[in-house]
Design a protein around this motif. Structure first.
Motif, PDB file in Angstrom:
ATOM      1  N   LYS A 261       0.812  -1.217   0.000  1.00  0.00           N
ATOM      2  CA  LYS A 261       0.000   0.000   0.000  1.00  0.00           C
ATOM      3  C   LYS A 261       0.848   1.271   0.000  1.00  0.00           C
ATOM      4  CE  LYS A 261      -3.953  -2.102   2.396  1.00  0.00           C
ATOM      5  NZ  LYS A 261      -4.832  -2.028   3.599  1.00  0.00           N
ATOM      6  N   GLU A 262       2.056   1.196   0.545  1.00  0.00           N
ATOM      7  CA  GLU A 262       2.918   2.378   0.552  1.00  0.00           C
ATOM      8  C   GLU A 262       3.547   2.627  -0.821  1.00  0.00           C
ATOM      9  OE1 GLU A 262       5.780   1.852   3.608  1.00  0.00           O
ATOM     10  OE2 GLU A 262       4.336   2.108   5.252  1.00  0.00           O
ATOM     11  N   TRP A 263       3.515   1.609  -1.670  1.00  0.00           N
ATOM     12  CA  TRP A 263       4.064   1.726  -3.019  1.00  0.00           C
ATOM     13  C   TRP A 263       2.897   1.823  -3.996  1.00  0.00           C
ATOM     14  CZ3 TRP A 263       9.259   1.989  -4.214  1.00  0.00           C
ATOM     15  CH2 TRP A 263      10.147   1.715  -3.172  1.00  0.00           C
ATOM     16  N   THR A 264       2.506   3.032  -4.338  1.00  0.00           N
ATOM     17  CA  THR A 264       1.306   3.230  -5.150  1.00  0.00           C
ATOM     18  C   THR A 264       1.656   3.311  -6.637  1.00  0.00           C
ATOM     19  OG1 THR A 264       1.481   5.614  -4.867  1.00  0.00           O
ATOM     20  CG2 THR A 264       0.069   4.418  -3.320  1.00  0.00           C
ATOM     21  N   PRO A 265       0.946   2.586  -7.482  1.00  0.00           N
ATOM     22  CA  PRO A 265       1.140   2.727  -8.925  1.00  0.00           C
ATOM     23  C   PRO A 265       0.682   4.117  -9.384  1.00  0.00           C
ATOM     24  CG  PRO A 265      -0.058   0.713  -8.384  1.00  0.00           C
ATOM     25  CD  PRO A 265      -0.035   1.553  -7.152  1.00  0.00           C
ATOM     26  N   PRO A 266       1.334   4.701 -10.390  1.00  0.00           N
ATOM     27  CA  PRO A 266       0.887   5.999 -10.906  1.00  0.00           C
ATOM     28  C   PRO A 266      -0.550   5.915 -11.427  1.00  0.00           C
ATOM     29  CG  PRO A 266       3.052   5.409 -11.773  1.00  0.00           C
ATOM     30  CD  PRO A 266       2.520   4.192 -11.093  1.00  0.00           C
ATOM     31  N   SER A 267      -1.302   6.982 -11.241  1.00  0.00           N
ATOM     32  CA  SER A 267      -2.675   7.017 -11.759  1.00  0.00           C
ATOM     33  C   SER A 267      -2.665   7.102 -13.283  1.00  0.00           C
ATOM     34  CB  SER A 267      -3.451   8.178 -11.158  1.00  0.00           C
ATOM     35  OG  SER A 267      -2.838   9.399 -11.491  1.00  0.00           O
ATOM     36  N   HIS A 268      -3.777   6.766 -13.887  1.00  0.00           N
ATOM     37  CA  HIS A 268      -3.889   6.637 -15.342  1.00  0.00           C
ATOM     38  C   HIS A 268      -4.915   7.651 -15.852  1.00  0.00           C
ATOM     39  CE1 HIS A 268      -2.936   4.366 -18.902  1.00  0.00           C
ATOM     40  NE2 HIS A 268      -4.190   4.042 -19.133  1.00  0.00           N
ATOM     41  N   PRO A 269      -4.532   8.606 -16.720  1.00  0.00           N
ATOM     42  CA  PRO A 269      -5.517   9.558 -17.244  1.00  0.00           C
ATOM     43  C   PRO A 269      -6.486   8.884 -18.211  1.00  0.00           C
ATOM     44  CG  PRO A 269      -3.408   9.870 -18.333  1.00  0.00           C
ATOM     45  CD  PRO A 269      -3.177   8.862 -17.245  1.00  0.00           C
ATOM     46  N   LEU A 270      -7.761   9.158 -18.044  1.00  0.00           N
ATOM     47  CA  LEU A 270      -8.796   8.653 -18.952  1.00  0.00           C
ATOM     48  C   LEU A 270      -9.336   9.825 -19.753  1.00  0.00           C
ATOM     49  CD1 LEU A 270     -10.743   6.242 -16.569  1.00  0.00           C
ATOM     50  CD2 LEU A 270      -8.923   5.692 -18.180  1.00  0.00           C
ATOM     51  N   GLN A 271      -9.446   9.618 -21.071  1.00  0.00           N
ATOM     52  CA  GLN A 271      -9.816  10.699 -21.969  1.00  0.00           C
ATOM     53  C   GLN A 271     -10.858  10.256 -22.984  1.00  0.00           C
ATOM     54  OE1 GLN A 271      -5.825  12.992 -22.874  1.00  0.00           O
ATOM     55  NE2 GLN A 271      -5.459  10.800 -23.000  1.00  0.00           N
ATOM     56  N   LEU A 272     -11.716  11.182 -23.372  1.00  0.00           N
ATOM     57  CA  LEU A 272     -12.622  10.974 -24.495  1.00  0.00           C
ATOM     58  C   LEU A 272     -11.967  11.620 -25.710  1.00  0.00           C
ATOM     59  CD1 LEU A 272     -16.443  11.189 -24.575  1.00  0.00           C
ATOM     60  CD2 LEU A 272     -15.125  12.324 -26.345  1.00  0.00           C
ATOM     61  N   VAL A 273     -11.797  10.853 -26.776  1.00  0.00           N
ATOM     62  CA  VAL A 273     -11.000  11.278 -27.923  1.00  0.00           C
ATOM     63  C   VAL A 273     -11.832  11.208 -29.200  1.00  0.00           C
ATOM     64  CG1 VAL A 273      -8.877  10.850 -29.232  1.00  0.00           C
ATOM     65  CG2 VAL A 273      -8.941  10.381 -26.775  1.00  0.00           C
ATOM     66  N   TYR A 274     -11.682  12.234 -30.047  1.00  0.00           N
ATOM     67  CA  TYR A 274     -12.346  12.220 -31.357  1.00  0.00           C
ATOM     68  C   TYR A 274     -11.456  12.923 -32.378  1.00  0.00           C
ATOM     69  CZ  TYR A 274     -13.818  16.989 -30.078  1.00  0.00           C
ATOM     70  OH  TYR A 274     -13.834  18.303 -29.697  1.00  0.00           O
ATOM     71  N   PRO A 275     -11.680  12.680 -33.677  1.00  0.00           N
ATOM     72  CA  PRO A 275     -10.800  13.253 -34.710  1.00  0.00           C
ATOM     73  C   PRO A 275     -10.899  14.774 -34.766  1.00  0.00           C
ATOM     74  CG  PRO A 275     -12.069  11.417 -35.597  1.00  0.00           C
ATOM     75  CD  PRO A 275     -12.665  11.755 -34.265  1.00  0.00           C
ATOM     76  N   ALA A 276      -9.754  15.438 -34.901  1.00  0.00           N
ATOM     77  CA  ALA A 276      -9.740  16.902 -34.979  1.00  0.00           C
ATOM     78  C   ALA A 276     -10.414  17.394 -36.251  1.00  0.00           C
ATOM     79  CB  ALA A 276      -8.300  17.406 -34.917  1.00  0.00           C
ATOM     80  N   HIS A 279     -15.979  17.787 -37.379  1.00  0.00           N
ATOM     81  CA  HIS A 279     -16.710  18.790 -36.605  1.00  0.00           C
ATOM     82  C   HIS A 279     -17.663  18.078 -35.648  1.00  0.00           C
ATOM     83  CE1 HIS A 279     -18.153  22.855 -35.926  1.00  0.00           C
ATOM     84  NE2 HIS A 279     -19.393  22.417 -36.021  1.00  0.00           N
ATOM     85  N   PRO A 280     -17.570  18.334 -34.341  1.00  0.00           N
ATOM     86  CA  PRO A 280     -18.429  17.618 -33.390  1.00  0.00           C
ATOM     87  C   PRO A 280     -19.905  17.862 -33.683  1.00  0.00           C
ATOM     88  CG  PRO A 280     -16.664  18.769 -32.244  1.00  0.00           C
ATOM     89  CD  PRO A 280     -16.641  19.252 -33.667  1.00  0.00           C
ATOM     90  N   SER A 281     -20.636  16.797 -33.905  1.00  0.00           N
ATOM     91  CA  SER A 281     -22.066  16.900 -34.167  1.00  0.00           C
ATOM     92  C   SER A 281     -22.817  17.113 -32.860  1.00  0.00           C
ATOM     93  CB  SER A 281     -22.555  15.619 -34.844  1.00  0.00           C
ATOM     94  OG  SER A 281     -22.343  14.509 -33.982  1.00  0.00           O
ATOM     95  N   ALA A 282     -24.111  17.405 -32.983  1.00  0.00           N
ATOM     96  CA  ALA A 282     -24.927  17.602 -31.791  1.00  0.00           C
ATOM     97  C   ALA A 282     -24.974  16.331 -30.948  1.00  0.00           C
ATOM     98  CB  ALA A 282     -26.334  18.023 -32.198  1.00  0.00           C
ATOM     99  N   LYS A 283     -25.065  15.180 -31.618  1.00  0.00           N
ATOM    100  CA  LYS A 283     -25.140  13.920 -30.870  1.00  0.00           C
ATOM    101  C   LYS A 283     -23.824  13.623 -30.157  1.00  0.00           C
ATOM    102  CE  LYS A 283     -24.244  11.362 -35.160  1.00  0.00           C
ATOM    103  NZ  LYS A 283     -24.813  10.416 -36.135  1.00  0.00           N
ATOM    104  N   LEU A 284     -22.690  13.962 -30.784  1.00  0.00           N
ATOM    105  CA  LEU A 284     -21.404  13.759 -30.126  1.00  0.00           C
ATOM    106  C   LEU A 284     -21.246  14.728 -28.959  1.00  0.00           C
ATOM    107  CD1 LEU A 284     -18.668  12.467 -29.812  1.00  0.00           C
ATOM    108  CD2 LEU A 284     -17.797  13.931 -31.652  1.00  0.00           C
ATOM    109  N   ARG A 285     -21.709  15.954 -29.134  1.00  0.00           N
ATOM    110  CA  ARG A 285     -21.589  16.950 -28.064  1.00  0.00           C
ATOM    111  C   ARG A 285     -22.357  16.530 -26.817  1.00  0.00           C
ATOM    112  NH1 ARG A 285     -22.435  22.581 -31.506  1.00  0.00           N
ATOM    113  NH2 ARG A 285     -20.413  22.554 -32.578  1.00  0.00           N
ATOM    114  N   VAL A 286     -23.564  15.999 -27.006  1.00  0.00           N
ATOM    115  CA  VAL A 286     -24.349  15.620 -25.820  1.00  0.00           C
ATOM    116  C   VAL A 286     -23.732  14.401 -25.143  1.00  0.00           C
ATOM    117  CG1 VAL A 286     -26.487  16.633 -26.697  1.00  0.00           C
ATOM    118  CG2 VAL A 286     -26.010  14.211 -27.121  1.00  0.00           C
ATOM    119  N   PHE A 287     -23.127  13.494 -25.934  1.00  0.00           N
ATOM    120  CA  PHE A 287     -22.474  12.344 -25.308  1.00  0.00           C
ATOM    121  C   PHE A 287     -21.239  12.783 -24.522  1.00  0.00           C
ATOM    122  CE2 PHE A 287     -19.462   8.856 -25.054  1.00  0.00           C
ATOM    123  CZ  PHE A 287     -20.258   7.859 -24.509  1.00  0.00           C
ATOM    124  N   ILE A 288     -20.469  13.713 -25.089  1.00  0.00           N
ATOM    125  CA  ILE A 288     -19.299  14.228 -24.380  1.00  0.00           C
ATOM    126  C   ILE A 288     -19.722  14.852 -23.052  1.00  0.00           C
ATOM    127  CG2 ILE A 288     -17.479  15.971 -24.416  1.00  0.00           C
ATOM    128  CD1 ILE A 288     -17.292  15.535 -27.451  1.00  0.00           C
TER     129      ILE A 288
END
Length: 302
Positions: A261-276, A279-288
């Motif tokens: 317990k004193e040796w903690t693994p580094p935390s892991h960033p979680l991200q939502l990713v989409y192509p640059a 153009h984010p659609s309305a349906k993608l925006r509401v899901f984000i």
């Protein structure tokens, strides 16, 4: 010729570098993809794609046309969004890819809430730890951990997820509980994660104050899927590091015991990713927005 559809087909061909993937992602016959591109090239009086049995190249004129067409479609999408603001909710099909642990323990349990909020959206949830080809596979967005693999992608940070090092009570009774990560190299069996696309096995990572330690010894078993990793640790075959949100219920029930317990693994960033370029659609925006809200309420810490 439906010029707008032909333009969309050409962009999908150019992005996927495949007629077959373009057809599958647009859900139209492959013969229609070839015909629409041919009609568009005849209309323009220039070749957009040079292709043979062994090569596939976007022409210089095609690259210029693609950039202009992307701007045009972004404007049309914005017009559509404005017109749809009078609708009760966004509609259409949305394809989201996500790793198995996050899907089974976070997203799927909350989907009834999402469906109630957006009943006209058809959500296609691709569940796999294997990296998705966003453009080629027609995926609107993915939820993944770690650094971005491609500068052409846009990421929305969701949270940092902690790992816990653990084993079953039976395993620890047989092999003892290590006091230092170094003991894992010599006296213990480990269960590790490997990346299915590269075959690379992920070391076990440990941190204590300014000290860092990696366990790179030969694992007893490696798996390429996060839910299976948890299940493998639960069999008592060795010590593993799994997401704390995956381990929490098993620890509470006594099926797993946290160690080091004193040796903690580094935390892991979680991200939502989409192509640059998309153009984010309305349906993608509401899901984000929904995903950001959902992850802010979940406990991803130890």
């Amino acid at each position: 010729m439906d010029q707008l559809l032909a333009i969309r087909v050409f962009i999908r061909i150019a992005d996927a570098r495949s007629f077959a993937k373009a057809a599958d992602s647009l859900n139209i016959p492959r013969s229609s993809v070839s015909k629409l591109l041919q009609d568009l090239e005849q209309h323009l009086g220039t070749k957009l794609v040079e292709r043979s049995t062994r090569s596939f190249t976007i022409t210089q004129a095609g690259e210029v046309y693609r950039e202009q067409a992307l701007n045009l479609l972004a404007g049309l999408d914005e017009m559509d969004l404005t017109a749809r603001q009078t609708r009760a909710s966004p509609h259409g099909r949305l394809r989201v890819d996500i790793g198995s642990s996050l899907a089974n323990l976070v997203i799927i349990p909350a989907l009834a809430q999402f469906r109630a909020r957006y009943p006209d959206l058809e959500l296609m949830l691709g569940v796999s730890d294997r990296p998705a080809d966003l453009i080629g596979d027609g995926v609107d967005c993915v939820i993944r951990g770690g650094a971005l693999p491609d500068s052409s992608l846009i990421a929305r940070h969701l949270c940092n997820a902690d790992f816990v090092t653990c084993a079953t009570p039976d395993y620890l009774s047989s092999f003892g509980s290590p006091a230092h990560p170094q003991e894992l190299e010599q006296n213990h069996r480990t269960i590790r994660y490997f990346f299915s696309n590269t075959g690379k096995t992920l070391p076990l990572h440990f941190a204590k104050d300014s000290e860092r330690y990696e366990v790179n010894g030969q694992p007893g078993i490696s798996v390429s899927e996060s839910t299976a990793l948890t299940e493998a640790v639960l069999t008592g075959m060795g010590i593993g590091q799994i997401f704390s949100f995956s381990a929490r219920a098993h620890i509470a029930a006594g099926r797993l015991v946290p160690i080091l317990k004193e040796w903690t693994p580094p935390s892991h960033p979680l991200q939502l990713v989409y192509p640059a370029a998309r153009h984010p659609s309305a349906k993608l925006r509401v899901f984000i927005d929904w995903a950001v809200e959902l992850f802010s309420k979940e406990n991803f810490k130890n």
